[in-house]
Write a protein that holds these residues in place. Structure first.
Motif, PDB file in Angstrom:
ATOM      1  N   GLY A   1       0.819  -1.197   0.000  1.00 46.63           N
ATOM      2  CA  GLY A   1       0.000   0.000   0.000  1.00 46.63           C
ATOM      3  C   GLY A   1       0.853   1.247   0.000  1.00 46.63           C
ATOM      4  O   GLY A   1       2.084   1.192   0.013  1.00 46.63           O
ATOM      5  N   ASP A   2       0.153   2.362  -0.002  1.00 48.81           N
ATOM      6  CA  ASP A   2       0.807   3.664   0.029  1.00 48.81           C
ATOM      7  C   ASP A   2      -0.099   4.630   0.777  1.00 48.81           C
ATOM      8  O   ASP A   2      -1.059   4.218   1.438  1.00 48.81           O
ATOM      9  CB  ASP A   2       1.152   4.151  -1.385  1.00 48.81           C
ATOM     10  CG  ASP A   2      -0.063   4.242  -2.297  1.00 48.81           C
ATOM     11  OD1 ASP A   2      -1.206   4.406  -1.811  1.00 48.81           O
ATOM     12  OD2 ASP A   2       0.113   4.144  -3.525  1.00 48.81           O
ATOM     13  N   GLN A   3       0.173   5.912   0.659  1.00 47.46           N
ATOM     14  CA  GLN A   3      -0.603   6.914   1.385  1.00 47.46           C
ATOM     15  C   GLN A   3      -2.076   6.937   0.973  1.00 47.46           C
ATOM     16  O   GLN A   3      -2.919   7.447   1.706  1.00 47.46           O
ATOM     17  CB  GLN A   3       0.009   8.319   1.235  1.00 47.46           C
ATOM     18  CG  GLN A   3      -0.023   8.879  -0.165  1.00 47.46           C
ATOM     19  CD  GLN A   3       1.071   8.346  -1.078  1.00 47.46           C
ATOM     20  OE1 GLN A   3       1.900   7.536  -0.695  1.00 47.46           O
ATOM     21  NE2 GLN A   3       1.060   8.803  -2.322  1.00 47.46           N
ATOM     22  N   ASN A   4      -2.417   6.340  -0.165  1.00 45.22           N
ATOM     23  CA  ASN A   4      -3.810   6.286  -0.622  1.00 45.22           C
ATOM     24  C   ASN A   4      -4.566   5.076  -0.080  1.00 45.22           C
ATOM     25  O   ASN A   4      -5.770   4.957  -0.289  1.00 45.22           O
ATOM     26  CB  ASN A   4      -3.867   6.276  -2.151  1.00 45.22           C
ATOM     27  CG  ASN A   4      -3.333   7.566  -2.721  1.00 45.22           C
ATOM     28  OD1 ASN A   4      -3.611   8.643  -2.235  1.00 45.22           O
ATOM     29  ND2 ASN A   4      -2.526   7.443  -3.764  1.00 45.22           N
ATOM     30  N   GLY A   5      -3.865   4.146   0.566  1.00 45.95           N
ATOM     31  CA  GLY A   5      -4.532   3.000   1.164  1.00 45.95           C
ATOM     32  C   GLY A   5      -3.857   1.680   0.841  1.00 45.95           C
ATOM     33  O   GLY A   5      -2.889   1.617   0.078  1.00 45.95           O
ATOM     34  N   ILE A   6      -4.406   0.635   1.420  1.00 43.24           N
ATOM     35  CA  ILE A   6      -3.914  -0.724   1.211  1.00 43.24           C
ATOM     36  C   ILE A   6      -4.367  -1.183  -0.179  1.00 43.24           C
ATOM     37  O   ILE A   6      -5.547  -1.094  -0.513  1.00 43.24           O
ATOM     38  CB  ILE A   6      -4.455  -1.678   2.290  1.00 43.24           C
ATOM     39  CG1 ILE A   6      -4.086  -1.192   3.695  1.00 43.24           C
ATOM     40  CG2 ILE A   6      -3.980  -3.107   2.049  1.00 43.24           C
ATOM     41  CD1 ILE A   6      -2.614  -1.041   3.945  1.00 43.24           C
ATOM     42  N   THR A   7      -3.444  -1.659  -0.976  1.00 47.36           N
ATOM     43  CA  THR A   7      -3.786  -2.133  -2.317  1.00 47.36           C
ATOM     44  C   THR A   7      -3.850  -3.651  -2.383  1.00 47.36           C
ATOM     45  O   THR A   7      -4.531  -4.214  -3.239  1.00 47.36           O
ATOM     46  CB  THR A   7      -2.768  -1.634  -3.368  1.00 47.36           C
ATOM     47  OG1 THR A   7      -1.469  -2.076  -2.984  1.00 47.36           O
ATOM     48  CG2 THR A   7      -2.809  -0.121  -3.495  1.00 47.36           C
ATOM     49  N   SER A   8      -3.124  -4.333  -1.472  1.00 47.78           N
ATOM     50  CA  SER A   8      -3.067  -5.782  -1.550  1.00 47.78           C
ATOM     51  C   SER A   8      -2.676  -6.383  -0.212  1.00 47.78           C
ATOM     52  O   SER A   8      -1.781  -5.876   0.465  1.00 47.78           O
ATOM     53  CB  SER A   8      -2.037  -6.184  -2.616  1.00 47.78           C
ATOM     54  OG  SER A   8      -1.796  -7.560  -2.605  1.00 47.78           O
ATOM     55  N   VAL A   9      -3.368  -7.465   0.140  1.00 46.06           N
ATOM     56  CA  VAL A   9      -2.944  -8.340   1.232  1.00 46.06           C
ATOM     57  C   VAL A   9      -3.120  -9.748   0.677  1.00 46.06           C
ATOM     58  O   VAL A   9      -4.216 -10.123   0.264  1.00 46.06           O
ATOM     59  CB  VAL A   9      -3.781  -8.174   2.517  1.00 46.06           C
ATOM     60  CG1 VAL A   9      -3.335  -9.169   3.581  1.00 46.06           C
ATOM     61  CG2 VAL A   9      -3.710  -6.748   3.054  1.00 46.06           C
ATOM     62  N   SER A  10      -2.029 -10.499   0.623  1.00 48.18           N
ATOM     63  CA  SER A  10      -2.112 -11.842   0.050  1.00 48.18           C
ATOM     64  C   SER A  10      -1.201 -12.800   0.807  1.00 48.18           C
ATOM     65  O   SER A  10      -0.208 -12.397   1.402  1.00 48.18           O
ATOM     66  CB  SER A  10      -1.731 -11.808  -1.430  1.00 48.18           C
ATOM     67  OG  SER A  10      -0.427 -11.274  -1.592  1.00 48.18           O
ATOM     68  N   LEU A  11      -1.570 -14.063   0.774  1.00 50.01           N
ATOM     69  CA  LEU A  11      -0.717 -15.105   1.332  1.00 50.01           C
ATOM     70  C   LEU A  11       0.338 -15.450   0.304  1.00 50.01           C
ATOM     71  O   LEU A  11       0.053 -15.525  -0.885  1.00 50.01           O
ATOM     72  CB  LEU A  11      -1.540 -16.346   1.661  1.00 50.01           C
ATOM     73  CG  LEU A  11      -2.441 -16.220   2.870  1.00 50.01           C
ATOM     74  CD1 LEU A  11      -3.315 -17.457   3.011  1.00 50.01           C
ATOM     75  CD2 LEU A  11      -1.627 -16.009   4.139  1.00 50.01           C
ATOM     76  N   ILE A  12       1.549 -15.661   0.776  1.00 43.99           N
ATOM     77  CA  ILE A  12       2.659 -15.962  -0.127  1.00 43.99           C
ATOM     78  C   ILE A  12       3.451 -17.141   0.400  1.00 43.99           C
ATOM     79  O   ILE A  12       3.410 -17.460   1.587  1.00 43.99           O
ATOM     80  CB  ILE A  12       3.593 -14.745  -0.302  1.00 43.99           C
ATOM     81  CG1 ILE A  12       4.163 -14.317   1.054  1.00 43.99           C
ATOM     82  CG2 ILE A  12       2.858 -13.589  -0.969  1.00 43.99           C
ATOM     83  CD1 ILE A  12       5.306 -13.348   0.952  1.00 43.99           C
TER      84      ILE A  12
END
Length: 159
Positions: A17-28
């Motif tokens: 993510g960045d200052q605009n928000g979370i873009t991704s949360v994924s299991l890796i």
């Protein structure tokens, strides 16, 4: 774009993510190191995910910025309205979107959810109550739903 890694009971999660928000949360998979210092922009997400997994958080309060089509974003927004500990069917989801015939499109958008757990796609089940269609695997879906259940399954063989 900032990236952080978090160990969860279901595997290692990558948060972007960045200052605009979370873009991704994924299991890796893989051997990415869990770094003690996280990018400041992701600290709140890490903290809230840790609270969720330790059982003290039932609702996330984070700016989200998922990338997808307008329809996908509409589906993900609707998923975010499913309360903790509750489930809906894919048919219910398509009805909430205003088009019962869009069940397959809604299911496809659900499957492309880029923000694991925070946008709770695991709370969508089959019309008959079966656990179906989870990109992270049905064992993880079952774990998440049990984690959120008000009456946890007791073990016959306590530790």
């Amino acid at each position: 774009m900032a990236t952080a890694f978090l160990k969860t009971p279901l595997g290692k999660a990558q948060i972007e993510g960045d200052q605009n928000g979370i873009t991704s949360v994924s299991l890796i998979g893989g051997n990415q190191n869990l770094i003690a210092d996280h990018p400041e922009v992701l600290e709140d997400a890490i903290y809230q995910l840790q609270e969720y997994f330790n059982g003290s958080r039932k609702q996330f309060d984070l700016p989200l910025n998922p990338r997808g089509t307008e329809f996908q974003k509409k589906v993900w927004e609707e998923l975010s309205r499913i309360p903790y500990g509750k489930t809906i069917s894919y048919m219910d989801l398509s009805k909430k979107l205003g088009d019962p015939k869009a069940i397959r499109a809604a299911a496809a958008a659900n499957g492309k959810n880029p923000i694991w757990v925070i946008i709770p796609c695991h709370r969508v089940i089959g019309s008959n109550g079966d656990l179906v269609g989870y990109a992270g695997g049905l064992d993880r879906k079952k774990w998440l739903l049990n984690h959120e259940s008000p009456s946890k399954q007791q073990s016959l063989f306590p530790d």
